[in-house]
Enzyme design. Structure first.
Site, PDB file in Angstrom:
ATOM      1  N   TRP A   1      44.531 -14.676  -9.336  1.00 30.83           N
ATOM      2  CA  TRP A   1      43.932 -15.388 -10.464  1.00 30.83           C
ATOM      3  C   TRP A   1      42.540 -15.937 -10.155  1.00 30.83           C
ATOM      4  O   TRP A   1      42.001 -16.694 -10.950  1.00 30.83           O
ATOM      5  CB  TRP A   1      44.851 -16.532 -10.883  1.00 30.83           C
ATOM      6  N   ASP A   2      41.948 -15.600  -9.028  1.00 26.04           N
ATOM      7  CA  ASP A   2      40.656 -16.157  -8.624  1.00 26.04           C
ATOM      8  C   ASP A   2      40.742 -17.664  -8.431  1.00 26.04           C
ATOM      9  O   ASP A   2      39.849 -18.414  -8.816  1.00 26.04           O
ATOM     10  CB  ASP A   2      39.573 -15.807  -9.654  1.00 26.04           C
ATOM     11  N   LEU A   3      41.825 -18.114  -7.826  1.00 27.25           N
ATOM     12  CA  LEU A   3      42.027 -19.533  -7.575  1.00 27.25           C
ATOM     13  C   LEU A   3      41.529 -19.903  -6.180  1.00 27.25           C
ATOM     14  O   LEU A   3      42.249 -20.496  -5.365  1.00 27.25           O
ATOM     15  CB  LEU A   3      43.500 -19.902  -7.763  1.00 27.25           C
ATOM     16  N   ASP A   4      40.264 -19.527  -5.888  1.00 34.33           N
ATOM     17  CA  ASP A   4      39.630 -19.985  -4.655  1.00 34.33           C
ATOM     18  C   ASP A   4      39.807 -21.490  -4.507  1.00 34.33           C
ATOM     19  O   ASP A   4      39.824 -22.220  -5.506  1.00 34.33           O
ATOM     20  CB  ASP A   4      38.123 -19.715  -4.684  1.00 34.33           C
TER      21      ASP A   4
ATOM     22  N   LYS B   1      41.394 -25.414  -8.407  1.00 31.47           N
ATOM     23  CA  LYS B   1      41.106 -24.900  -9.744  1.00 31.47           C
ATOM     24  C   LYS B   1      42.301 -25.034 -10.679  1.00 31.47           C
ATOM     25  O   LYS B   1      42.125 -25.110 -11.894  1.00 31.47           O
ATOM     26  CB  LYS B   1      40.702 -23.432  -9.661  1.00 31.47           C
TER      27      LYS B   1
END
Length: 796
Positions: free
Chosen positions: A468-471, A497
């Site tokens: 999910w692009d939860l850097d 995030k």
């Protein structure tokens, strides 16, 4: 007689137009409502649409029954609105305001309808219209009244700064390497902040051009003694006088990149041996670069600059420069760069790097490297794909490509000798079947490495097998919390995030606040794998990540709310961690957050931590490889190629047709959390629609609905929290005890920068400085560095 006939004719035309308008609106709502019912949604809109259609037809036919039918429908709508949304103001406005305005017009038309039908009387319609108009006016007036999401129930006292304990410099991006963004200064207080005014303005001449590829001013300046240091989005560095803002020197790295141009901060180092030396030892010390700045560039260089002169430090690297593309393998233009401040940890300067998301699997390495602050020689490297090798890779090889990277700011505990790295995930974001075991181990985590060796001491993962692009986007906060037994808990606090806040023991990485592994939805993409559980930090408050339902959809009118409801019901949404798939799925919060790179600030006198957030959903779906058009890049939104995987992906913000977030307000808040009790103590919406609005049109009204925030905050010991990262053009100050906005100053353009503060060693005056280069999503850009101070002398 002719005048009366003319009046009746005009009245008839007005009734015709009114009836047609109501009927057309009703027809549109009924059709949309029918589709919503087909999708399994609420029946209200189709019923209200039918009632409006019938009402409009009756008004066209000049029958008073049309007005009565609308009145009954409006009363029923009022009951439905409360049942659907409760007594929350903004959800009720979305459901009732438009219908109330239509009701006022129909009530005004009612006497004419009565006369047109051959009757008499009906003047009560004027009275009803007046009452409804007053209610509408009251609701509009209340829109301008700030309303906390959570009101403070106690007010801790302000603790004066003890003599000799006042802050003297702001030497790191987060003020300290612990990332506290707290200043022990109290010249500017709650009582006198109303007098705060612009003391000076500096123009850099380097305006970030808004091309959709990420050029943004996000800098927090540094201050050492009587000099302020600022860097622009393109990497130009300016040294300014702290009292006047006049330029002392500038440095231009001549850096270029096609995307993601920004400089969030500089690193600063001063030679302790020289500072401590006196007499002959000081005279014999080299004059150049006793104090040096470290500039990370958008074209992947690390430059050491003499803080006194602005000249490169010749003893560092190759005449002042270390090439960060060394040992990285092929680096396409714009695929690797520095966007966050370097970490100065003792005699080391440590850098990670932003690796472009979603282009391909074989992108540059996510290696973190530490260099000697004097020579620029590599001291150690942490390669997530090969953590046992802590130096340069063997001849002819590179660091492991496509690994998790550290694009945000790092923190450092000198007593424990640990550096804390917030990691992203291995690119691409939305398909991860190809990721290695080490990718999965270190992605979306905090990794603690030894400052002396770069070896991993511990790591803690905030998202497993991140799809999910939860850097981990923010600098970890290192903070000592009293343990009620006379000791302290050395904690690391990490915002994420997904709106979760983790509290860890910074020596061991073990959770201090409880974390639960909970089952999450599973996907079915070919070749993909899914984590059965994800960590939820239940021992700390969550912010802005509630599970959405259809009733949470919102719009400026019932019509765009209806469209948001339709879009919501069309998407697959199973709550947090809904996995990407071939169908359109909703992620909330989206990949911007929740919380983002601005991190937090904290007041150690109250143990309050201040967190700003944004609440934006993301709609996404996977696209087969053969359907990805050439040139797809999706720098901000749109189609991303994800070369090397079977699928590209589409990313879209979850917005109404008017460009407004589809879920109910607020869309951004400031919150205070008591770190001793781990409870949320207040939360307030932040930002107005003054400089933004539907379809990007500025509403020019200071309605405090709470807009998405992006930037860092500043806490001071005088009980103030400063913040500028809103979509309207203001620097604000909040009462840190209650969240009440007690001051704001208009900026020429918006800001994404973190305010900072200092006391001039020459005049004794406290300044608050912010950089204003333009708010996210705003076309207005600038090049301003602005210093605020109280009028008169510091002694007054």
């Amino acid at each position: 007689m002719e005048n009366e006939a003319g009046a009746r004719g005009v009245c008839g035309w007005l009734l015709l137009l009114l009836g047609l308008a109501v009927a057309i609106l009703g027809l549109a709502m009924g059709v949309g409502g029918g589709y919503l019912v087909f999708l399994g949604g609420s029946w209200y809109f189709v019923l209200m649409g039918a009632a409006m259609l019938a009402s409009g037809v009756l008004v066209v036919a000049r029958r008073p029954l049309g007005a009565w039918l609308y009145a009954v429908a409006f009363v029923a709508t009022s009951f439905w609105a409360v049942a659907d949304a409760g007594l929350e103001f903004w959800p009720l406005v979305s459901r009732l305001m438009t219908f109330a305005v239509i009701g006022v017009v129909i009530a005004l038309a009612y006497p004419a309808l009565v006369r047109s039908s051959g009757g008499s009387g009906g003047r009560g319609g004027y009275a009803l219209a007046g009452v409804m108009a007053l209610a509408v006016a009251a609701a509009i007036g209340y829109m301008f009244v700030p309303s906390p999401v959570l009101r403070a129930t106690s007010t801790p006292d302000v603790v004066p700064v003890a003599e000799g304990q006042a802050q003297t410099d702001w030497k790191a991006w987060g003020n300290t390497v612990a990332g506290d963004r707290f200043a022990a200064l109290d010249q500017i207080t709650k009582d006198n902040i109303g007098q705060l005014q612009i003391a000076w303005t500096f123009r850099t001449g380097d305006i970030p051009e808004s091309t959709g590829s990420g050029a943004e001013d996000q800098n927090t300046p540094l201050q050492v003694d009587d000099t302020l240091y600022h860097c622009t989005a393109y990497g130009k560095v300016f040294a300014l006088d702290v009292d006047s803002g006049t330029e002392r020197w500038r440095f231009d790295p001549q850096a270029e990149s096609p995307n993601w141009q920004r400089c969030r901060g500089l690193g600063y180092y001063e030679d302790a041996s020289i500072e401590a030396a006196s007499g002959d030892a000081a005279a014999q010390a080299p004059a150049a670069c006793r104090r040096r700045l470290f500039l990370p560039t958008i074209d992947a260089r690390l430059i050491a600059i003499d803080a006194e002169t602005g000249e490169p430090c010749a003893d560092f690297g190759d005449d002042g420069t270390v090439d960060l593309q060394a040992d990285m393998g092929p680096v396409n233009e714009g695929w690797y760069q520095q966007t966050s401040s370097p970490l100065v940890a003792g005699d080391l300067v440590v850098v990670g790097g932003r690796v472009a998301d979603n282009f391909a699997v074989d992108e540059p390495p996510g290696v973190v490297r530490a260099f000697d602050v004097h020579s620029g020689e590599l001291v150690w490297a942490w390669d997530p794909g090969n953590p046992e090798t802590t130096q340069r890779p063997p001849e002819g090889e590179t660091y492991t490509r496509g690994t998790p990277n550290v694009w945000s700011a790092m923190s450092y505990d000198p007593e424990l000798g640990l550096i804390y790295l917030p990691t992203g995930n291995a690119t691409p974001d939305f398909y991860a079947g190809q990721r290695t075991e080490l990718d999965d181990q270190y992605s979306s985590s905090v990794v603690a490495v030894e400052a002396a060796t770069g070896r991993v001491r511990w790591h803690y993962q905030m998202t497993h097998h991140d799809l999910w692009d939860l850097d981990v986007p923010a600098q970890p906060l290192l903070y000592d919390i009293p343990d009620d037994q006379g000791g302290i808990l050395p904690t690391l606090i990490q915002v994420t995030k997904q709106g979760e806040i983790f509290m860890l023991d910074r020596e061991t990485g073990e959770p201090i606040a409880e974390v639960e592994e909970r089952p999450v939805p599973q996907g079915n993409m070919p070749g993909e794998r899914y984590s059965p559980t994800q960590p939820f930090s239940v021992g700390m408050p969550s912010i802005g990540n509630e599970i959405l339902a259809e009733s949470d959809m919102w719009g400026a009118t019932p019509f765009d709310q209806l469209l948001c409801r339709i879009e919501f019901k069309q998407m697959r949404y199973d709550g947090p961690y809904t996995p990407p798939g071939m169908d359109r799925a909703l992620q909330f919060p989206g990949s911007l957050g929740g919380m983002n790179w601005g991190s937090v600030s904290v007041d150690p006198t109250t143990h309050y931590m201040f967190v700003n957030d944004m609440r934006l959903g993301l709609a996404h779906y996977m696209i087969p490889r053969d359907q990805i058009a050439a040139g797809a890049s999706g720098i901000e939104m749109g189609v991303v190629p994800q070369q090397g995987t079977p699928f590209g992906a589409m990313r879209q913000r979850f917005l109404s047709p008017l460009g407004i977030p589809c879920q109910k307000p607020p869309f951004g808040t400031m919150s205070a959390i008591d770190l001793k009790t781990r409870e949320l103590v207040w939360q307030v919406p932040v930002g107005t629609v003054q400089d933004t609005g539907p379809l990007g049109i500025k509403m020019r009204m200071p309605i405090p609905i709470g807009m998405p925030t992006l930037g860092a905050s500043l806490a001071t010991q005088s009980g103030l929290v400063f913040f500028a990262g809103t979509q309207d053009y203001y620097l604000r100050a909040f009462d840190s005890a209650t969240g009440e906005e007690i001051w704001k100053a208009r900026l020429p353009v918006g800001s994404q920068s973190g305010p900072m503060t200092y006391v001039s060693p020459n005049t004794g005056k406290q300044y608050v400085v912010v950089s204003a280069g333009g708010a996210r999503q705003s076309p207005d850009r600038g090049d301003y560095v602005i210093g605020f101070a109280l009028p008169g002398d510091a002694t007054q």
